[in-house]
Every structure is written in structure tokens, then in C-alpha cells.
Design a protein around this motif. Structure first.
Motif, PDB file in Angstrom:
ATOM      1  N   PHE A   1       0.834  -1.196   0.000  1.00 35.80           N
ATOM      2  CA  PHE A   1       0.000   0.000   0.000  1.00 35.80           C
ATOM      3  C   PHE A   1       0.874   1.253   0.000  1.00 35.80           C
ATOM      4  O   PHE A   1       1.908   1.312   0.670  1.00 35.80           O
ATOM      5  CB  PHE A   1      -0.917   0.024   1.223  1.00 35.80           C
ATOM      6  CG  PHE A   1      -2.105  -0.887   1.085  1.00 35.80           C
ATOM      7  CD1 PHE A   1      -3.138  -0.561   0.223  1.00 35.80           C
ATOM      8  CD2 PHE A   1      -2.188  -2.060   1.815  1.00 35.80           C
ATOM      9  CE1 PHE A   1      -4.240  -1.389   0.094  1.00 35.80           C
ATOM     10  CE2 PHE A   1      -3.279  -2.891   1.689  1.00 35.80           C
ATOM     11  CZ  PHE A   1      -4.302  -2.564   0.823  1.00 35.80           C
ATOM     12  N   VAL A   2       0.406   2.254  -0.765  1.00 34.37           N
ATOM     13  CA  VAL A   2       1.025   3.578  -0.802  1.00 34.37           C
ATOM     14  C   VAL A   2      -0.081   4.586  -0.475  1.00 34.37           C
ATOM     15  O   VAL A   2      -1.145   4.568  -1.110  1.00 34.37           O
ATOM     16  CB  VAL A   2       1.643   3.873  -2.181  1.00 34.37           C
ATOM     17  CG1 VAL A   2       2.165   5.297  -2.222  1.00 34.37           C
ATOM     18  CG2 VAL A   2       2.749   2.888  -2.490  1.00 34.37           C
ATOM     19  N   THR A   3       0.157   5.454   0.516  1.00 33.98           N
ATOM     20  CA  THR A   3      -0.871   6.378   0.989  1.00 33.98           C
ATOM     21  C   THR A   3      -0.501   7.801   0.606  1.00 33.98           C
ATOM     22  O   THR A   3       0.660   8.220   0.766  1.00 33.98           O
ATOM     23  CB  THR A   3      -1.021   6.277   2.512  1.00 33.98           C
ATOM     24  OG1 THR A   3      -1.223   4.910   2.871  1.00 33.98           O
ATOM     25  CG2 THR A   3      -2.200   7.103   2.994  1.00 33.98           C
ATOM     26  N   VAL A   4      -1.494   8.528   0.094  1.00 32.22           N
ATOM     27  CA  VAL A   4      -1.277   9.939  -0.203  1.00 32.22           C
ATOM     28  C   VAL A   4      -1.671  10.747   1.024  1.00 32.22           C
ATOM     29  O   VAL A   4      -2.751  10.570   1.594  1.00 32.22           O
ATOM     30  CB  VAL A   4      -2.086  10.377  -1.442  1.00 32.22           C
ATOM     31  CG1 VAL A   4      -1.490   9.796  -2.696  1.00 32.22           C
ATOM     32  CG2 VAL A   4      -3.549   9.970  -1.334  1.00 32.22           C
ATOM     33  N   THR A   5      -0.791  11.627   1.459  1.00 34.14           N
ATOM     34  CA  THR A   5      -1.009  12.497   2.609  1.00 34.14           C
ATOM     35  C   THR A   5      -0.755  13.934   2.195  1.00 34.14           C
ATOM     36  O   THR A   5      -0.161  14.195   1.133  1.00 34.14           O
ATOM     37  CB  THR A   5      -0.080  12.095   3.769  1.00 34.14           C
ATOM     38  OG1 THR A   5       1.280  12.342   3.384  1.00 34.14           O
ATOM     39  CG2 THR A   5      -0.250  10.619   4.118  1.00 34.14           C
ATOM     40  N   PRO A   6      -1.152  14.917   3.007  1.00 34.27           N
ATOM     41  CA  PRO A   6      -0.859  16.314   2.649  1.00 34.27           C
ATOM     42  C   PRO A   6       0.627  16.613   2.559  1.00 34.27           C
ATOM     43  O   PRO A   6       1.022  17.554   1.860  1.00 34.27           O
ATOM     44  CB  PRO A   6      -1.519  17.101   3.781  1.00 34.27           C
ATOM     45  CG  PRO A   6      -2.575  16.197   4.320  1.00 34.27           C
ATOM     46  CD  PRO A   6      -2.035  14.820   4.180  1.00 34.27           C
ATOM     47  N   ASN A   7       1.463  15.829   3.224  1.00 36.77           N
ATOM     48  CA  ASN A   7       2.907  16.062   3.220  1.00 36.77           C
ATOM     49  C   ASN A   7       3.638  15.267   2.160  1.00 36.77           C
ATOM     50  O   ASN A   7       4.853  15.401   2.034  1.00 36.77           O
ATOM     51  CB  ASN A   7       3.487  15.733   4.598  1.00 36.77           C
ATOM     52  CG  ASN A   7       2.903  16.599   5.687  1.00 36.77           C
ATOM     53  OD1 ASN A   7       2.602  17.770   5.461  1.00 36.77           O
ATOM     54  ND2 ASN A   7       2.711  16.024   6.867  1.00 36.77           N
TER      55      ASN A   7
ATOM     56  N   HIS B   1       9.920   6.005  -6.573  1.00 38.14           N
ATOM     57  CA  HIS B   1       9.912   4.564  -6.805  1.00 38.14           C
ATOM     58  C   HIS B   1      11.214   4.075  -7.402  1.00 38.14           C
ATOM     59  O   HIS B   1      11.752   3.042  -7.012  1.00 38.14           O
ATOM     60  CB  HIS B   1       8.741   4.204  -7.734  1.00 38.14           C
ATOM     61  CG  HIS B   1       8.593   2.726  -7.901  1.00 38.14           C
ATOM     62  ND1 HIS B   1       9.179   2.042  -8.924  1.00 38.14           N
ATOM     63  CD2 HIS B   1       7.940   1.812  -7.135  1.00 38.14           C
ATOM     64  CE1 HIS B   1       8.892   0.766  -8.810  1.00 38.14           C
ATOM     65  NE2 HIS B   1       8.138   0.601  -7.734  1.00 38.14           N
ATOM     66  N   THR B   2      11.796   4.855  -8.383  1.00 34.64           N
ATOM     67  CA  THR B   2      13.055   4.427  -9.004  1.00 34.64           C
ATOM     68  C   THR B   2      14.179   4.419  -7.990  1.00 34.64           C
ATOM     69  O   THR B   2      14.990   3.490  -7.928  1.00 34.64           O
ATOM     70  CB  THR B   2      13.398   5.373 -10.170  1.00 34.64           C
ATOM     71  OG1 THR B   2      12.283   5.413 -11.065  1.00 34.64           O
ATOM     72  CG2 THR B   2      14.622   4.885 -10.895  1.00 34.64           C
TER      73      THR B   2
ATOM     74  N   ARG C   1       6.021   2.578   3.216  1.00 30.37           N
ATOM     75  CA  ARG C   1       6.814   1.887   4.235  1.00 30.37           C
ATOM     76  C   ARG C   1       7.157   2.814   5.402  1.00 30.37           C
ATOM     77  O   ARG C   1       8.308   2.942   5.808  1.00 30.37           O
ATOM     78  CB  ARG C   1       8.090   1.310   3.637  1.00 30.37           C
ATOM     79  CG  ARG C   1       7.845   0.156   2.671  1.00 30.37           C
ATOM     80  CD  ARG C   1       9.140  -0.471   2.231  1.00 30.37           C
ATOM     81  NE  ARG C   1       8.910  -1.602   1.336  1.00 30.37           N
ATOM     82  CZ  ARG C   1       9.879  -2.347   0.789  1.00 30.37           C
ATOM     83  NH1 ARG C   1      11.151  -2.057   1.062  1.00 30.37           N
ATOM     84  NH2 ARG C   1       9.593  -3.342   0.001  1.00 30.37           N
ATOM     85  N   SER C   2       6.108   3.517   5.901  1.00 32.57           N
ATOM     86  CA  SER C   2       6.213   4.401   7.071  1.00 32.57           C
ATOM     87  C   SER C   2       7.105   5.606   6.829  1.00 32.57           C
ATOM     88  O   SER C   2       7.473   6.302   7.779  1.00 32.57           O
ATOM     89  CB  SER C   2       6.725   3.630   8.301  1.00 32.57           C
ATOM     90  OG  SER C   2       5.877   2.542   8.588  1.00 32.57           O
ATOM     91  N   LYS C   3       7.476   5.876   5.591  1.00 32.77           N
ATOM     92  CA  LYS C   3       8.275   7.055   5.262  1.00 32.77           C
ATOM     93  C   LYS C   3       7.532   7.883   4.235  1.00 32.77           C
ATOM     94  O   LYS C   3       6.950   7.345   3.292  1.00 32.77           O
ATOM     95  CB  LYS C   3       9.647   6.650   4.719  1.00 32.77           C
ATOM     96  CG  LYS C   3      10.525   5.966   5.763  1.00 32.77           C
ATOM     97  CD  LYS C   3      11.896   5.678   5.202  1.00 32.77           C
ATOM     98  CE  LYS C   3      12.786   5.002   6.249  1.00 32.77           C
ATOM     99  NZ  LYS C   3      14.137   4.719   5.716  1.00 32.77           N
ATOM    100  N   THR C   4       7.563   9.208   4.418  1.00 29.75           N
ATOM    101  CA  THR C   4       6.862  10.122   3.531  1.00 29.75           C
ATOM    102  C   THR C   4       7.849  10.710   2.539  1.00 29.75           C
ATOM    103  O   THR C   4       8.886  11.272   2.925  1.00 29.75           O
ATOM    104  CB  THR C   4       6.192  11.244   4.328  1.00 29.75           C
ATOM    105  OG1 THR C   4       5.295  10.650   5.275  1.00 29.75           O
ATOM    106  CG2 THR C   4       5.409  12.163   3.412  1.00 29.75           C
ATOM    107  N   HIS C   5       7.547  10.580   1.249  1.00 36.14           N
ATOM    108  CA  HIS C   5       8.397  11.075   0.165  1.00 36.14           C
ATOM    109  C   HIS C   5       7.705  12.263  -0.488  1.00 36.14           C
ATOM    110  O   HIS C   5       6.558  12.165  -0.924  1.00 36.14           O
ATOM    111  CB  HIS C   5       8.647   9.983  -0.883  1.00 36.14           C
ATOM    112  CG  HIS C   5       9.262   8.739  -0.296  1.00 36.14           C
ATOM    113  ND1 HIS C   5      10.615   8.574  -0.164  1.00 36.14           N
ATOM    114  CD2 HIS C   5       8.678   7.620   0.200  1.00 36.14           C
ATOM    115  CE1 HIS C   5      10.853   7.385   0.374  1.00 36.14           C
ATOM    116  NE2 HIS C   5       9.683   6.786   0.608  1.00 36.14           N
TER     117      HIS C   5
END
Length: 764
Positions: free
Chosen positions: A672-678, A695-696, A683-687
Motif C-alpha cells: 500500500f502507498v498512501t497519499v497524505t498532505p505532506n 519509486h526508481t 513503508r512508514s516514510k513520507t516522500h
């Protein structure tokens, strides 16, 4: 032997002494093989059954009598007899109670004789309740069917004519003998004048039967030769005591002679009567006869096909007037329950709604071991001690609780409620079936004498009790768990169609409270209406609506993808009125001042990140369908084995999340990949980078790291992990943080920081 007939209403007499003397004369002298104590099947008979058994046991011990069994008998036939005109004629000196007892004893001795005795009067016979629908059958048809059944049973069993002459209650069976009927049967009784018939030929000589009547009825009339063979001068034929017709006596004698042919030299002067008596003592020798050949010979002589008759004769020689009825058995618990209560499986079924009156509260007294191990508790509110069993909490000191135990004054823990149903049965309601909510003590819910509406859960036929429930959910039966057995032709489809119509007719109750909020994105609609409205809007658009959680919540629904909508809860605080907007708005742990700030700082950023993923070249429209994505990844993996193929897809199960599917080797992995405001959380890290860069970068490092570990020894792997971790930290140190507040771009390369635009007041 003697049969003792005891009626339940006569138990106030002294049973211990009167039973053996005063009731012996109640019955005539028919033979009964066993001693029986009969109990009339009234409801009070069950409560007196133990008393009767105790009296009978005492009687057996005092007089050294044989065992006397206690039997329950259906009283319907006896009730009709005690009020009949025949009882007034034959037993005019007895009251109705003793006449009732006589009929009970006769029924147990020979039920067929007692039913035939009642059938002499058509009106009385039709008073028997044999079936619940018998009143719907025409009277003539019902009477004809009952008479046909009695004719079949009487001719199957046979009738001892001398016993019919001697006992008046046996004589009515003659009217059902084939060839006689009511008129001829009554004429036979009149012509007998109390004499004895010693052979079947006397039916013609003494009773003046015609030849046709004799041929029709002779096979069904029994002459019990064993009663008078030692004190008569007439010729006694053993075959008169069998079902064999006089026309076929010669065939029976021929079979007896042929069966003895191998053991003795039988000549023309053989005594056939002696041969018959000898074969009756050892009928096993009849098995060697070839009856089929005998039947062929009879057919050749012009007697027709008599094969069935010959086999019937051999069966009768194996046992003269052998009893063909089922052996007597006592009543089953279900039959006893029906007799004593009048309830059947059709009238008292599981799931039936009944009413009952509370009789008492049932409790389980604690044992001595339980009292020794008891642990009384102290109530903090009232500063008193409470008994753990009866829950009495009026003890001011702990010693009073132990005195309460020692005095045996503890009634014990409540287990349920005992109720009395309208039909007289006892019902039990367990503590957990009193209410859907928790019940501490039954006294909190019911009182003695209160009328309760209950539903039957189980019927205990042996204990004559019913398990009940009075929970509201069980009474409503919303889940249809108490639906009884249905008819074979029950239309299930029509029932389901009717239920669907009822569901559509009932308007669903609105769970939303209308709010007074002035904002272009706010609408007083439900979530289904919001989703239907979002279908016509673009991706990323949002609608604010009331929440089903209450007046201090709002819900914002935004369009993630086609057919995928996310609903985010907003908590309101510092509200002036119930229907107005709160001054402080919270989404999880983040605070907002108004709805515009939520749209700008929360909805627009996540919609922008979702738009990046949706427009990405490796995005798939399979909506997380693993069965459709895995073949695509497998095909790309076969083309370039050194490459890790991957795809993004929207999650329908969890709106607001995307599924990253990739195949490092031969098996696909889905995360799963979640979109957040940040940014994009993976994997518990926000990019905060573009999805291509993120992804690359991640999979390239994963690929090199995997091959590097293969070449490293086990002792150097921890050093390799530390080196790559330090390199990542140095790269992140040179990356500018993402400052997003109404930013025109969703992402930017680290080397080109964005040019921020100031916020302007007004609508979006």
C-alpha cells in the motif's frame, strides 16, 4: 392373575390396604399375563405417580405378590364408556368412577375388543378425537372408513367365539367378522344361549348358520380347543384352533403326513389328526416340503392357483393364531407428554409465542466447599460487605457475612425465573434470557405474579417443562432463528419478494442532522447522495456534509478516482450552538481554523499527489486486482529479467490508498502507498518527490543492496547496511524540505525550490 385399576381421582382412599381387596372385583375374569396398576392420564396423575408406585411397592412386600407395573392409559375411550347407556345396563351398580376404571383395564387387556365395543353406537364412536381434521370429513365417509379398518383388524386377529359368548364386552367383535355383520352377529349371540361351541361344524348344527355364511366366516372364528379338550365327548380337531379354513383342512393334513413320511412308514390307514398334532409340536419339518410342486398338482386337479394358500397354511402350522399385532410397549415421553398436557409437537413448537405468569425466582444454593472458598467483597459506595452468592450488601462487618453462611440463610445465586404457562406447564427463563442487557438479579426485571410474553426455545418432554426466552430480540425474531419447519410446497421466492417490497416501502431513518453552515462546498446530504454527486465532478473535488457520528462532527468526501471516494471525519470543538460550525476543526491530530483551510492545506495536497499517481505512465486501471496485474508483471519480467517491473493501481477497499505492485523475482508483491498532505507515504516514510523519482530511487537501491548482500560474507553484512544508511542520510541532508501551502506545483526537483505565492482572502 388380577389387574388392579386405579383412577387418579380415587387416590384419597387408603391405597395400601384397599388396593388388594376392594378393586379385584372391578373387572370380569379375562386373562391378563401381568399385573398392572393403571393411571388415568389427567394432569394431576403425573404428580401422583410417585405415590402410587410407593404404595404398590409396599403392597408387593407385605403380600409377597408378583411385580405390579404402573402404566399410563389414554382416558378418552373410558370417558365415553362411563357415560354410555351400555355402562348403565351392564354395570348399573357401579358409579362413573368405577366404570371408568373398568374401561381402562379392558383397554389395556385388549384394545381391539374395547374399540369394537364402543363402535356399536355410531354417535359415540365418532366422538373419539383421532385426528385434528376429522371434523372436516363427511360423517358417512368417516364412519365407513373406521368400520372398514375395524373389519380388517378383527379378521386379521380372529375372535374366540366362546369368549364372546361368555363376556358381553367381547361379543361386539362378531359384527365385524367377514360374512356376519351387525344383524347376523347379534343373531349368533342369541342362538348360543350361553352354550359352548367345541368344533366349527357346530356353527351349522348348533347356531344354524347357512352354508354361505359358514364358508365366509369360518376361517375367522377360533375354537380354543385347549380350554375343554379334557372334559368333552365331542371330536376335537386341532385345526379348529387355527386360521386355516375348513375347506383346506385336507391340504393341511396332507402337508403334515408328507412331512412325517421320511421318519415313519406311513400307510393308507394313517391317523391324520395325530399327524397334525405331531407336526404342531415340531413344525420345522414343514420346511422340507416342496409347496410349489403341490400347488402345480392342485392346479392340475382343477383347484386353481393355490400357491399363496399353501404358504399361508404352512405359516399357520408354525404357530396357531400367532399374534400378528405389535407387542405392547409403554408410552414414550412424547406420548406421555401429549396425554397429560394435551400439547403435541404441532401445537407447542420451538419458536411459539406464549404468555406465562411468574411463579418464583430459582436459585442455586452454594455447597459447603463453595462457602469455605468464598471471598466477600467490600462495597466502596456504601462501605458495606456483599455476599458473593445472593449479592446481599447490607452487612456492616465481615463477620456478619460468615454468620450469614453458617446460619444457612444464604439463598444462593439466582439462576432464572420459573413461570406458569396458560396450558399448565412449567416454564423456565434463564438469567441471560431475561433481557438483551445485563441482568444483575431477576428482581430488577420481574416480580412474582407478573405476566410475561415469552418464546419457546426447547420442550423437555421427560420433565414436563419448557425453556423460554423473553429477550426483545428473540421476541421480534428479526433474524428468523425461531422459524418453524415449513411445508414442502412453501413458496420461498414469494416470501423473499414480499420482504423486499416491505423493505422498499419503509423509508430508512436519516442518521444525519441538518446543519446551518454557509459554505459553497457544504450540502445537507447523505454519503450515498454525496457519492452520486461526485460522479459528475472532477478528480480531487470535495463535498462537505453532516456526519452520522453526531452534531459535533462533519465529513468531507472527495473524489480519489472514478468510483472511488474517500470520506474524512472532521471533529468540531468550541461550538457556540449545536447546529453551527465549531471554532476549532480537527482532522486526526491536526487543527484547522475553518473549512477553507481544510480544503487548501489538506484536500488539495492529497488530491494533487493522487493526480500525479493517476497520470503516471506505470499506472494501471485494474483497481488493485492482483489476478489481472500479476500476468502483466510476469510478461515484463520475462522480457527483461534484470529489471524489476512495477505498476500503481487504485485501492477500492481502502479509498485514499494506492497499491504498488512489483516483481523482484518470480512472485508479485503488492504494498500500500498512501497519499497524505505532506507527500506519499510508503513503508512508514513520507516522500515529497515525484512518484517516478521515489519509486526508481527505492527499487534501485533495493536491487543493488540485494546483489551486494549476496557477494558479502555474513560477517560484513552489518557493515554494508551501516554504509548505505549513512549514504541515505547524507542525501536527505542536502534535500530542501517541502513547504506546501497553496503551492501551484505538486512536486519539484530538489535543485529547484518553488516560488511561494501569498495567501489571498476569499473563496478558492
Amino acid at each position: 392373575h388380577t389387574m388392579y385399576c386405579i383412577h387418579a381421582h380415587s387416590l384419597f382412599f387408603s391405597l395400601s390396604l384397599t388396593l388388594s381387596h376392594s378393586l379385584i372385583h372391578l373387572l370380569p375374569s379375562p386373562i391378563c399375563r401381568h399385573r398392572h396398576c393403571l393411571i388415568d392420564c389427567h394432569r394431576e396423575a403425573m404428580s401422583l405417580s410417585d405415590t402410587i408406585k410407593a404404595c404398590v411397592t409396599q403392597l408387593e412386600q407385605e403380600h409377597q405378590m408378583a411385580a405390579i407395573t404402573t402404566e399410563f392409559v389414554d382416558p378418552d375411550l373410558a370417558r365415553l364408556y362411563e357415560a354410555s347407556k351400555r355402562a348403565d345396563v351392564h354395570h348399573w351398580e357401579y358409579n362413573e368412577l368405577l366404570r371408568h376404571a373398568i374401561s381402562l383395564g379392558r383397554r389395556l387387556q385388549d384394545p381391539l375388543a374395547e374399540f369394537c365395543y364402543l363402535a356399536s353406537d355410531d354417535d359415540e364412536f365418532l366422538c373419539l378425537k383421532l385426528h385434528i381434521f376429522q371434523n372436516d370429513v363427511p360423517r358417512e365417509d368417516l364412519l365407513w372408513a373406521l368400520q372398514v379398518e375395524l373389519i380388517n383388524r378383527v379378521n386379521e386377529v380372529g375372535i374366540d367365539i366362546n369368549k364372546a359368548f361368555k363376556h358381553t364386552h367381547w361379543s361386539p367383535q362378531l359384527q365385524f367378522v367377514g360374512g356376519l355383520g351387525p344383524r347376523k352377529g347379534t343373531d349368533v349371540i342369541k342362538k348360543s344361549k350361553g352354550s359352548r361351541i367345541e368344533n366349527r361344524s357346530q356353527l351349522i348344527t348348533e347356531l344354524k348358520m347357512g352354508p354361505k355364511v359358514f364358508l365366509n366366516c369360518a376361517g375367522f372364528i377360533r375354537i380354543n380347543t385347549g380350554d375343554f379338550e379334557d372334559n368333552t365327548s365331542e371330536y376335537i380337531d386341532a385345526l379348529d384352533n387355527s386360521r386355516i379354513h375348513p375347506e383346506t383342512y385336507d391340504w393341511a393334513r396332507k402337508m403334515a403326513v408328507d412331512a412325517l413320511e421320511d421318519e415313519a412308514d406311513v400307510g393308507d390307514e394313517v391317523d391324520t389328526s395325530a399327524a397334525v398334532e405331531e407336526i404342531l409340536d415340531g413344525p420345522e419339518r414343514l420346511k422340507d416340503l416342496d409347496l410349489d410342486a403341490f400347488a402345480v398338482e392342485l392346479e392340475r386337479q382343477g383347484f386353481g392357483n393355490r400357491q399363496t394358500t399353501l404358504y399361508d397354511i404352512r405359516d399357520e402350522l408354525f404357530g396357531m393364531y400367532k399374534e400378528r399385532r405389535l407387542p405392547y410397549r409403554g408410552l414414550t415421553p412424547e406420548e406421555k407428554f401429549r396425554l397429560l398436557t394435551g400439547e403435541t409437537k404441532d401445537t407447542l413448537v420451538e419458536g411459539k409465542l406464549v404468555t406465562g405468569v411468574v411463579a418464583s425466582i430459582t436459585r442455586r444454593r452454594p455447597t459447603r466447599d463453595m462457602l469455605d472458598q468464598a471471598n466477600p467483597e467490600r462495597t466502596e459506595e456504601s462501605n458495606t460487605w456483599k455476599c458473593p452468592f445472593c449479592l446481599q450488601d447490607t452487612f456492616t462487618d465481615l463477620s456478619e457475612v460468615w454468620i450469614h453462611f453458617d446460619d444457612n440463610s444464604c439463598v444462593g445465586q439466582a439462576t432464572g425465573v420459573r413461570v406458569r404457562l396458560d396450558n399448565g406447564l412449567t416454564g423456565f427463563i434463564g438469567l441471560k434470557f431475561l433481557s438483551d442487557s445485563h441482568v444483575r438479579t431477576p428482581e430488577d426485571r420481574v416480580k412474582v405474579g407478573m405476566v410475561l410474553h415469552c418464546r419457546v426455545m426447547r420442550v423437555n418432554y421427560e420433565r414436563f417443562s419448557v425453556d423460554l426466552t423473553c429477550r426483545s430480540s428473540d421476541l421480534a425474531n428479526k433474524e428468523s432463528q425461531f422459524s418453524g419447519p415449513r411445508d414442502t410446497y412453501y413458496d420461498e421466492t414469494a416470501e423473499e419478494a414480499d420482504k423486499n417490497k416491505e423493505r422498499k416501502a419503509v423509508k430508512p431513518k436519516s442518521l444525519y442532522v441538518d446543519r446551518v453552515i454557509v459554505h459553497p462546498s457544504f450540502h445537507n446530504i447523505s454519503f450515498k447522495q454525496a457519492e452520486k454527486k461526485l460522479e459528475q465532478l472532477d478528480q480531487g473535488d470535495a463535498i462537505i456534509r453532516p456526519s452520522s457520528k453526531g452534531s459535533d462532527h462533519l465529513t468531507i468526501s472527495w473524489k480519489v478516482d472514478e468510483g472511488v471516494y474517500q470520506h474524512i471525519d472532521i471533529l468540531e470543538r468550541n461550538k457556540t450552538y449545536q447546529f453551527t460550525l465549531g471554532k476549532s476543526l480537527w482532522i486526526e491530530n491536526e487543527e484547522f481554523e475553518d473549512l477553507d483551510e481544510i480544503l487548501a492545506r489538506h484536500i488539495q495536497p492529497i488530491a494533487s499527489f493522487a493526480r500525479d499517481i493517476l497520470s503516471y505512465k506505470y499506472f494501471s486501471k485494474e483497481f488493485g486486482n492482483k489476478q489481472a496485474i500479476d500476468p502483466v508483471l510476469t510478461a515484463e519480467k520475462r522480457q527483461q529479467k534484470s529489471r524489476i517491473p512495477y505498476l500503481f493501481s487504485t485501492s477500492r477497499e481502502f479509498p485514499g490508498k494506492f497499491i504498488l505492485s512489483y516483481m523482484p523475482r518470480s512472485k508479485g508483491i503488492h504494498e500500500f502507498v498512501t497519499v497524505t498532505p505532506n507527500g506519499i507515504r510508503y513503508r512508514s516514510k513520507t516522500h515529497t518527490h515525484t512518484c517516478t523519482h521515489t519509486h526508481t530511487h527505492t527499487h534501485a537501491h533495493t536491487h543493488r543492496y540485494t546483489h551486494r548482500l549476496r557477494r558479502c560474507s555474513p560477517t560484513s553484512r552489518s557493515t554494508t547496511r551501516t554504509r548505505y544508511r549513512d549514504r541515505r542520510r547524507r542525501q536527505q541532508r542536502h534535500t530542501s524540505p517541502a513547504i506546501r501551502y497553496r503551492c501551484p506545483r505538486a512536486w519539484w526537483p530538489p535543485s529547484r525550490p518553488p516560488r511561494l505565492q501569498p495567501l489571498r482572502p476569499g473563496p478558492r
